[in-house]
Write a protein that holds these residues in place. Structure first.
Motif, PDB file in Angstrom:
ATOM      1  N   GLN A  10      40.174  47.802  34.133  1.00  0.00           N
ATOM      2  CA  GLN A  10      38.800  47.753  34.643  1.00  0.00           C
ATOM      3  C   GLN A  10      38.052  46.624  33.981  1.00  0.00           C
ATOM      4  OE1 GLN A  10      37.629  52.304  35.613  1.00  0.00           O
ATOM      5  NE2 GLN A  10      36.058  51.114  34.660  1.00  0.00           N
ATOM      6  N   VAL A  11      37.341  45.847  34.791  1.00  0.00           N
ATOM      7  CA  VAL A  11      36.548  44.746  34.250  1.00  0.00           C
ATOM      8  C   VAL A  11      35.195  44.708  34.930  1.00  0.00           C
ATOM      9  CG1 VAL A  11      38.516  43.276  33.610  1.00  0.00           C
ATOM     10  CG2 VAL A  11      37.484  43.023  35.845  1.00  0.00           C
ATOM     11  N   GLU A  12      34.241  44.207  34.191  1.00  0.00           N
ATOM     12  CA  GLU A  12      32.913  43.997  34.761  1.00  0.00           C
ATOM     13  C   GLU A  12      32.829  42.546  35.212  1.00  0.00           C
ATOM     14  OE1 GLU A  12      28.201  44.617  33.760  1.00  0.00           O
ATOM     15  OE2 GLU A  12      29.698  45.344  32.342  1.00  0.00           O
ATOM     16  N   ILE A  13      32.342  42.347  36.425  1.00  0.00           N
ATOM     17  CA  ILE A  13      32.214  40.994  36.974  1.00  0.00           C
ATOM     18  C   ILE A  13      30.800  40.757  37.465  1.00  0.00           C
ATOM     19  CG2 ILE A  13      34.660  40.902  37.656  1.00  0.00           C
ATOM     20  CD1 ILE A  13      33.673  41.356  40.580  1.00  0.00           C
ATOM     21  N   ASN A  14      30.448  39.500  37.567  1.00  0.00           N
ATOM     22  CA  ASN A  14      29.170  39.110  38.154  1.00  0.00           C
ATOM     23  C   ASN A  14      29.392  38.811  39.626  1.00  0.00           C
ATOM     24  OD1 ASN A  14      27.705  39.174  35.712  1.00  0.00           O
ATOM     25  ND2 ASN A  14      28.577  37.186  35.157  1.00  0.00           N
ATOM     26  N   GLU A  15      28.565  39.369  40.477  1.00  0.00           N
ATOM     27  CA  GLU A  15      28.733  39.176  41.912  1.00  0.00           C
ATOM     28  C   GLU A  15      28.655  37.702  42.315  1.00  0.00           C
ATOM     29  OE1 GLU A  15      26.992  41.927  44.669  1.00  0.00           O
ATOM     30  OE2 GLU A  15      26.889  43.465  43.098  1.00  0.00           O
ATOM     31  N   GLU A  16      27.895  36.897  41.567  1.00  0.00           N
ATOM     32  CA  GLU A  16      27.804  35.478  41.915  1.00  0.00           C
ATOM     33  C   GLU A  16      29.097  34.716  41.615  1.00  0.00           C
ATOM     34  OE1 GLU A  16      25.694  36.030  37.904  1.00  0.00           O
ATOM     35  OE2 GLU A  16      25.565  36.989  39.849  1.00  0.00           O
ATOM     36  N   ASP A  17      30.043  35.342  40.903  1.00  0.00           N
ATOM     37  CA  ASP A  17      31.334  34.713  40.610  1.00  0.00           C
ATOM     38  C   ASP A  17      32.403  35.039  41.658  1.00  0.00           C
ATOM     39  OD1 ASP A  17      30.322  33.563  38.292  1.00  0.00           O
ATOM     40  OD2 ASP A  17      30.925  35.266  37.042  1.00  0.00           O
ATOM     41  N   ILE A  18      32.043  35.830  42.652  1.00  0.00           N
ATOM     42  CA  ILE A  18      33.011  36.222  43.682  1.00  0.00           C
ATOM     43  C   ILE A  18      33.222  35.067  44.652  1.00  0.00           C
ATOM     44  CG2 ILE A  18      33.421  37.754  45.654  1.00  0.00           C
ATOM     45  CD1 ILE A  18      31.920  39.944  44.089  1.00  0.00           C
ATOM     46  N   TRP A  19      34.490  34.772  44.930  1.00  0.00           N
ATOM     47  CA  TRP A  19      34.851  33.760  45.914  1.00  0.00           C
ATOM     48  C   TRP A  19      34.990  34.445  47.257  1.00  0.00           C
ATOM     49  CZ3 TRP A  19      39.532  31.112  43.115  1.00  0.00           C
ATOM     50  CH2 TRP A  19      39.075  30.464  41.977  1.00  0.00           C
ATOM     51  N   THR A  20      34.405  33.884  48.282  1.00  0.00           N
ATOM     52  CA  THR A  20      34.465  34.455  49.621  1.00  0.00           C
ATOM     53  C   THR A  20      35.346  33.596  50.522  1.00  0.00           C
ATOM     54  OG1 THR A  20      32.267  35.410  49.364  1.00  0.00           O
ATOM     55  CG2 THR A  20      33.106  35.185  51.612  1.00  0.00           C
ATOM     56  N   PHE A  21      36.367  34.223  51.065  1.00  0.00           N
ATOM     57  CA  PHE A  21      37.255  33.589  52.037  1.00  0.00           C
ATOM     58  C   PHE A  21      36.759  34.007  53.416  1.00  0.00           C
ATOM     59  CE2 PHE A  21      39.709  33.502  48.230  1.00  0.00           C
ATOM     60  CZ  PHE A  21      40.652  32.496  48.358  1.00  0.00           C
ATOM     61  N   ASN A  22      36.065  33.113  54.132  1.00  0.00           N
ATOM     62  CA  ASN A  22      35.591  33.455  55.472  1.00  0.00           C
ATOM     63  C   ASN A  22      36.754  33.692  56.417  1.00  0.00           C
ATOM     64  OD1 ASN A  22      32.918  33.430  54.732  1.00  0.00           O
ATOM     65  ND2 ASN A  22      32.637  31.284  55.263  1.00  0.00           N
ATOM     66  N   GLN A  23      37.833  32.956  56.217  1.00  0.00           N
ATOM     67  CA  GLN A  23      39.100  33.236  56.884  1.00  0.00           C
ATOM     68  C   GLN A  23      40.014  33.724  55.770  1.00  0.00           C
ATOM     69  OE1 GLN A  23      39.822  29.295  58.434  1.00  0.00           O
ATOM     70  NE2 GLN A  23      39.326  29.998  60.486  1.00  0.00           N
ATOM     71  N   SER A  24      40.475  34.937  55.871  1.00  0.00           N
ATOM     72  CA  SER A  24      41.227  35.538  54.773  1.00  0.00           C
ATOM     73  C   SER A  24      42.500  34.754  54.449  1.00  0.00           C
ATOM     74  CB  SER A  24      41.583  36.982  55.130  1.00  0.00           C
ATOM     75  OG  SER A  24      42.369  37.000  56.301  1.00  0.00           O
ATOM     76  N   ILE A  25      43.079  35.070  53.317  1.00  0.00           N
ATOM     77  CA  ILE A  25      44.362  34.505  52.939  1.00  0.00           C
ATOM     78  C   ILE A  25      45.392  35.014  53.945  1.00  0.00           C
ATOM     79  CG2 ILE A  25      46.170  34.536  51.172  1.00  0.00           C
ATOM     80  CD1 ILE A  25      43.924  34.730  49.072  1.00  0.00           C
ATOM     81  N   PRO A  26      46.204  34.130  54.526  1.00  0.00           N
ATOM     82  CA  PRO A  26      47.185  34.588  55.512  1.00  0.00           C
ATOM     83  C   PRO A  26      48.017  35.767  54.984  1.00  0.00           C
ATOM     84  CG  PRO A  26      47.121  32.203  55.481  1.00  0.00           C
ATOM     85  CD  PRO A  26      46.254  32.677  54.329  1.00  0.00           C
ATOM     86  N   GLY A  27      48.110  36.797  55.819  1.00  0.00           N
ATOM     87  CA  GLY A  27      48.847  37.998  55.448  1.00  0.00           C
ATOM     88  C   GLY A  27      47.982  39.085  54.843  1.00  0.00           C
ATOM     89  N   PHE A  28      46.712  38.777  54.572  1.00  0.00           N
ATOM     90  CA  PHE A  28      45.804  39.733  53.939  1.00  0.00           C
ATOM     91  C   PHE A  28      44.471  39.726  54.690  1.00  0.00           C
ATOM     92  CE2 PHE A  28      48.869  38.317  50.849  1.00  0.00           C
ATOM     93  CZ  PHE A  28      49.324  39.510  50.324  1.00  0.00           C
ATOM     94  N   ALA A  29      44.528  40.091  55.953  1.00  0.00           N
ATOM     95  CA  ALA A  29      43.385  39.967  56.864  1.00  0.00           C
ATOM     96  C   ALA A  29      42.142  40.714  56.407  1.00  0.00           C
ATOM     97  CB  ALA A  29      43.785  40.438  58.264  1.00  0.00           C
ATOM     98  N   GLU A  30      42.303  41.811  55.710  1.00  0.00           N
ATOM     99  CA  GLU A  30      41.150  42.627  55.301  1.00  0.00           C
ATOM    100  C   GLU A  30      40.558  42.197  53.958  1.00  0.00           C
ATOM    101  OE1 GLU A  30      39.927  44.922  57.484  1.00  0.00           O
ATOM    102  OE2 GLU A  30      41.513  44.125  58.779  1.00  0.00           O
ATOM    103  N   GLU A  31      41.174  41.221  53.322  1.00  0.00           N
ATOM    104  CA  GLU A  31      40.743  40.806  51.979  1.00  0.00           C
ATOM    105  C   GLU A  31      39.985  39.486  52.061  1.00  0.00           C
ATOM    106  OE1 GLU A  31      41.121  42.680  49.303  1.00  0.00           O
ATOM    107  OE2 GLU A  31      42.409  44.170  50.246  1.00  0.00           O
ATOM    108  N   ASN A  32      38.694  39.521  51.743  1.00  0.00           N
ATOM    109  CA  ASN A  32      37.886  38.308  51.824  1.00  0.00           C
ATOM    110  C   ASN A  32      37.170  37.958  50.529  1.00  0.00           C
ATOM    111  OD1 ASN A  32      37.947  39.532  54.723  1.00  0.00           O
ATOM    112  ND2 ASN A  32      37.551  37.351  54.946  1.00  0.00           N
ATOM    113  N   GLN A  33      37.176  38.867  49.560  1.00  0.00           N
ATOM    114  CA  GLN A  33      36.452  38.584  48.328  1.00  0.00           C
ATOM    115  C   GLN A  33      37.382  38.729  47.126  1.00  0.00           C
ATOM    116  OE1 GLN A  33      32.869  41.070  48.626  1.00  0.00           O
ATOM    117  NE2 GLN A  33      31.830  39.163  49.192  1.00  0.00           N
ATOM    118  N   PHE A  34      37.365  37.664  46.315  1.00  0.00           N
ATOM    119  CA  PHE A  34      38.234  37.601  45.149  1.00  0.00           C
ATOM    120  C   PHE A  34      37.441  37.065  43.961  1.00  0.00           C
ATOM    121  CE2 PHE A  34      41.115  37.586  48.670  1.00  0.00           C
ATOM    122  CZ  PHE A  34      42.279  38.196  48.215  1.00  0.00           C
ATOM    123  N   ILE A  35      37.957  37.345  42.797  1.00  0.00           N
ATOM    124  CA  ILE A  35      37.360  36.853  41.552  1.00  0.00           C
ATOM    125  C   ILE A  35      38.468  36.170  40.752  1.00  0.00           C
ATOM    126  CG2 ILE A  35      37.710  39.042  40.315  1.00  0.00           C
ATOM    127  CD1 ILE A  35      34.496  37.228  39.833  1.00  0.00           C
TER     128      ILE A  35
END
Length: 146
Positions: A10-35
């Motif tokens: 478990q880690v605490e993150i800042n929401e402003e550090d989240i990377w947004t993939f408007n087109q997801s990573i191929p093979g991971f259609a439901e995943e758009n936010q990464f840190i």
């Protein structure tokens, strides 16, 4: 915000550090936010961790750490999608396929991840460049662990 992760618990993150993939990573259609999470005492390898799925974390690195001559040209639609204004605003990473032993780990130079560091937009780009493949060894043949 607290998230569960694949490698860091478990880690605490800042929401402003989240990377947004408007087109997801191929093979991971439901995943758009990464840190991006660093490994302790390491400045070469990172985890691209899904903020929604704890088990989804890619080990990544800057390709320039292992391939100094790596050179890519982004198409105009990619530049527009990321809203890149200057080349220096783009950070480039490659996803690794971690092997056992680690010296057999490979980098996907064919499909780098590009991040606009000014707005946290991200995209995995599939290159039409025959110089690059999905599995480039990051260590010279016969390399030993330090």
């Amino acid at each position: 915000m607290i998230i569960k992760t694949k490698y860091h618990g478990q880690v605490e993150i800042n929401e402003e550090d989240i990377w947004t993939f408007n087109q997801s990573i191929p093979g991971f259609a439901e995943e758009n936010q990464f840190i991006l999470l660093a490994f302790p005492e390491n400045d070469v390898f990172f985890v691209l961790q899904s903020t929604n799925t704890p088990a989804l974390g890619f080990v990544i690195t800057s390709p320039f750490s292992f391939f100094p001559d790596y050179d890519i040209q982004l198409d105009e639609p990619v530049v527009e999608a990321l809203k890149l204004e200057k080349a220096e605003d783009a950070a480039v990473y490659t996803i690794l396929t971690v092997q056992e032993p680690f010296e057999q780990t490979t980098a996907n130079l064919k499909a780098p991840i590009i991040i606009n560091t000014t707005n946290q937009r991200a995209k995995q780009v599939i290159l039409n460049d025959s110089r690059y493949e999905t599995r480039h060894s990051i260590f010279p043949v016969g390399a030993e662990k330090e």
